[in-house]
Design a protein around this motif. Sequence first.
Motif, PDB file in Angstrom:
ATOM      1  N   ARG A  91       3.456 -13.119  -3.271  1.00 54.46           N
ATOM      2  CA  ARG A  91       3.706 -11.683  -3.271  1.00 54.46           C
ATOM      3  C   ARG A  91       4.948 -11.392  -4.095  1.00 54.46           C
ATOM      4  N   SER A 128       7.522  -8.105  -5.311  1.00 50.27           N
ATOM      5  CA  SER A 128       7.863  -6.693  -5.141  1.00 50.27           C
ATOM      6  C   SER A 128       9.140  -6.378  -5.905  1.00 50.27           C
ATOM      7  N   GLU A 175       4.335  -3.681  -6.114  1.00 49.90           N
ATOM      8  CA  GLU A 175       3.906  -4.506  -4.988  1.00 49.90           C
ATOM      9  C   GLU A 175       2.645  -5.232  -5.442  1.00 49.90           C
TER      10      GLU A 175
END
Length: 199
Positions: free
Chosen positions: A126, A128, A134
């Motif tokens: 992930r 961000s 995101e």
Amino acid sequence: GKERLALAGPATITLDRGSAVIDGLVIAAGTGRVSLAGRAGSNLDLKLGIRALPLALARIASPSLALTGTLDGDADIRGTSARPEGRYALSVAKLVTPETRKAGLPPIDAKASGTLGDGRAGIEGRVSAGRGAELTLAGFLPVSAGGPIALKLRGTLDAAMANSLLSVGGQRVAGRIALDGGVSGTLDAPRAEGAATLS
């Protein structure tokens, strides 16, 4: 610069039947630490630990590489050097590069983890950047050249993040960009595919 590497204490490396047995190796790297213990050679049994490693240390390898942020991680590697097995987890906090700084982007946080086995490295990650981005990444990469790639990238970007680059021409954009793409093929011949939709 202030970046430096030093042994944090006594360490031993013993040669044993074509392998190196590592015990107590801890490197003080800026304000962070890197530890490595176990056996390295044709057979592997290694534990790696990374704690608050400053990314500014990249300047040691390339003085023009001005990064800020920190790296943390753990890895347990077994098997053979030709077909390693194990698991890993890495995280980057507050990454800033000259390019992201010039573009006016917020600091980047990223996490990735996965397993090694069957000649490939699985990844679940992930990324961000504040409220501006995101993204999730999933799939696998080959451990050696020639193996297949299978990665999927999905997420959203704030189109306004491009405004600092577009402002030179007096342009502005707004909205959200939805990404749904991936990479297949091999490391030597990767194929990107997917779509980006502005709303």
